[in-house]
Design an enzyme around this catalytic site. Structure first.
Site, PDB file in Angstrom:
ATOM      1  N   TYR A 147       0.916  -1.132  -0.072  1.00  0.00           N
ATOM      2  CA  TYR A 147       0.141  -0.137   0.005  1.00  0.00           C
ATOM      3  C   TYR A 147       0.926   1.310  -0.090  1.00  0.00           C
ATOM      4  CZ  TYR A 147       0.740   1.045   4.982  1.00  0.00           C
ATOM      5  OH  TYR A 147       1.684   1.428   6.156  1.00  0.00           O
ATOM      6  N   ARG A 187       8.101   4.414  -4.270  1.00  0.00           N
ATOM      7  CA  ARG A 187       8.197   3.329  -3.442  1.00  0.00           C
ATOM      8  C   ARG A 187       7.031   2.289  -3.747  1.00  0.00           C
ATOM      9  NH1 ARG A 187       7.904   5.299   2.774  1.00  0.00           N
ATOM     10  NH2 ARG A 187       5.568   5.707   1.859  1.00  0.00           N
ATOM     11  N   HIS A 215      -0.771 -21.031   0.407  1.00  0.00           N
ATOM     12  CA  HIS A 215       0.199 -19.864   0.561  1.00  0.00           C
ATOM     13  C   HIS A 215       1.207 -19.316  -0.790  1.00  0.00           C
ATOM     14  CE1 HIS A 215      -0.701 -20.762   4.608  1.00  0.00           C
ATOM     15  NE2 HIS A 215       0.477 -20.314   5.181  1.00  0.00           N
ATOM     16  N   LYS A 253      -1.936 -17.125  15.641  1.00  0.00           N
ATOM     17  CA  LYS A 253      -2.614 -17.745  14.117  1.00  0.00           C
ATOM     18  C   LYS A 253      -2.855 -16.315  13.463  1.00  0.00           C
ATOM     19  CE  LYS A 253      -4.397 -21.616  12.131  1.00  0.00           C
ATOM     20  NZ  LYS A 253      -2.960 -22.269  11.360  1.00  0.00           N
ATOM     21  N   GLU A 304      10.101 -23.255  12.522  1.00  0.00           N
ATOM     22  CA  GLU A 304       8.883 -24.191  12.091  1.00  0.00           C
ATOM     23  C   GLU A 304       8.566 -24.132  10.644  1.00  0.00           C
ATOM     24  OE1 GLU A 304       5.053 -22.686  13.282  1.00  0.00           O
ATOM     25  OE2 GLU A 304       5.733 -20.608  13.041  1.00  0.00           O
ATOM     26  N   LEU A 310       4.024 -21.309  16.088  1.00  0.00           N
ATOM     27  CA  LEU A 310       2.664 -21.636  16.366  1.00  0.00           C
ATOM     28  C   LEU A 310       2.382 -22.914  17.168  1.00  0.00           C
ATOM     29  CD1 LEU A 310      -0.281 -20.416  15.706  1.00  0.00           C
ATOM     30  CD2 LEU A 310      -0.409 -22.327  14.052  1.00  0.00           C
TER      31      LEU A 310
HETATM   32  N1  PLP Z   1       2.918 -23.626  11.974  1.00  0.00           N
HETATM   33  C1  PLP Z   1       2.401 -22.710  11.072  1.00  0.00           C
HETATM   34  C2  PLP Z   1       3.067 -21.272  10.819  1.00  0.00           C
HETATM   35  C3  PLP Z   1       1.095 -22.784  10.529  1.00  0.00           C
HETATM   36  O1  PLP Z   1       0.283 -22.075   9.521  1.00  0.00           O
HETATM   37  C4  PLP Z   1       0.311 -24.178  10.868  1.00  0.00           C
HETATM   38  C5  PLP Z   1      -0.948 -24.568  10.393  1.00  0.00           C
HETATM   39  O2  PLP Z   1      -1.356 -23.719   9.383  1.00  0.00           O
HETATM   40  C6  PLP Z   1       1.037 -24.935  11.812  1.00  0.00           C
HETATM   41  C7  PLP Z   1       2.191 -24.802  12.473  1.00  0.00           C
HETATM   42  C8  PLP Z   1       0.396 -26.561  12.172  1.00  0.00           C
HETATM   43  O3  PLP Z   1      -0.646 -25.886  12.860  1.00  0.00           O
HETATM   44  P1  PLP Z   1      -1.995 -26.877  13.178  1.00  0.00           P
HETATM   45  O4  PLP Z   1      -1.583 -28.213  13.785  1.00  0.00           O
HETATM   46  O5  PLP Z   1      -2.947 -26.355  14.206  1.00  0.00           O
HETATM   47  O6  PLP Z   1      -2.686 -27.005  11.872  1.00  0.00           O
END
Ligand code: PLP
Length: 283
Positions: free
Chosen positions: A33, A52, A102, A147, A180, A205
């Site tokens: 944006y 930009r 994604h 999340k 992760e 997460l």
């Molecule tokens: N880590 C991330 C970044 C995620 O987006 C997800 C799921 O979409 C997970 C881990 C796994 O989480 P869950 O087992 O609750 O689907």
């Protein structure tokens, strides 16, 4: 007086202006944006703002939705329709509407362009009483435990993985430890047979699947180490796998082009996958 917004080629009533729910900006923060100030009916620093915007679009490999010249026209036309003297023009470009995934859409999509304006009092030379600020830790974005839909880094990582023929990307932190996956939790099984995954703090997460898999691991009497692990440990691991609500337990057979173990799904990952449903809450 009617207030207009510009949405994908049309000037529409601001109250009814809307984008599709599968817009990647809405779903994944996959967009950019700009905000340009307006004073006495004139745009301030339009050139550098649009430069930009061009840079931001190039960095995300989003095509210009209209020509630069057309954007200049749209900004002025919206200001004219909204009788904007002092305030700002807001513009947002997203990758467009696509089935949620994604990675970038594989079929061509049209980037979405939205513009709005906002009136404000003309800023004069006198700043008034000034403002207060409050200190805050720079947490942009170290709250991976939430999340959130702010998924742009995950989008870019997944896309980079796909372009290298991989299904998932594993994030590595500044100290060289795996955090992760871009949409999953990451696990390895060491040569000694310990299952290793990073503790669920702010850096990852807390996957629901991860929590259930921890129970399955306990049930099997497997040795668990909740600690960070490095890529070197992952390359040398006997097994690796990811967990998520859509993949359950998915064995990882190659990391950065190197086979994990013998390059086939491992015994532990396969057993955890098999027994996952016995532990999950089925509703
Ligand atoms: N880590 C991330 C970044 C995620 O987006 C997800 C799921 O979409 C997970 C881990 C796994 O989480 P869950 O087992 O609750 O689907």
């Amino acid at each position: 007086m009617a207030r207009y917004a510009y949405v994908n080629g049309r000037y529409v009533d601001h109250r009814e202006a809307s984008v599709h729910i599968e817009d990647r900006g809405y779903q994944l923060a996959d967009g950019v944006y700009e905000v340009v100030g307006v004073r006495d009916g004139k745009l301030i620093d339009e050139g550098p703002h649009i430069d930009r915007l061009d840079r931001s679009l190039r960095e995300l490999r989003i095509a210009w939705p209209v020509s630069r010249q057309a954007l200049g026209f749209i900004m002025r036309e919206l200001m004219r329709r909204n009788r904007l003297r002092d305030g700002l023009v807001y513009m947002q470009v997203t990758r467009g509407v696509a089935r949620r995934d994604h990675a970038f859409p594989t079929k061509p999509v049209k980037p979405a362009l939205v513009l709005t304006t906002k009136n404000s009092k003309r800023a004069d030379a006198d700043p008034g009483p000034g403002i207060a600020v409050k200190s805050h830790p720079d947490i942009r974005w170290q709250r991976c435990d939430i999340k959130t839909v702010a998924l742009l880094p995950n989008v870019l990582a997944k896309q980079a993985a796909r372009e290298q023929g991989a299904k998932e990307a594993w994030f590595v932190d500044a100290e060289g430890f795996v955090t992760e996956g871009s949409s999953s939790n990451a696990w390895i099984v060491t040569r000694e047979g310990s299952v290793v995954t990073r503790p669920a703090e702010f850096g990852i997460l807390r996957g629901i699947t991860r929590t259930v898999v921890l129970e399955v691991i306990a049930d099997h009497g497997l040795k668990l180490e909740e600690r960070p692990f490095t890529m070197e440990e992952a390359y040398a691991a006997r097994e690796a796998f990811v967990t998520s609500a859509t993949q359950f337990v998915m064995p990882v057979v190659r990391i950065d082009g190197r086979p994990v173990g013998n390059g086939a799904p491992g015994l532990i990952a396969s057993a955890l996958r098999r027994d996952y449903h016995a532990h999950a809450e089925i509703g």
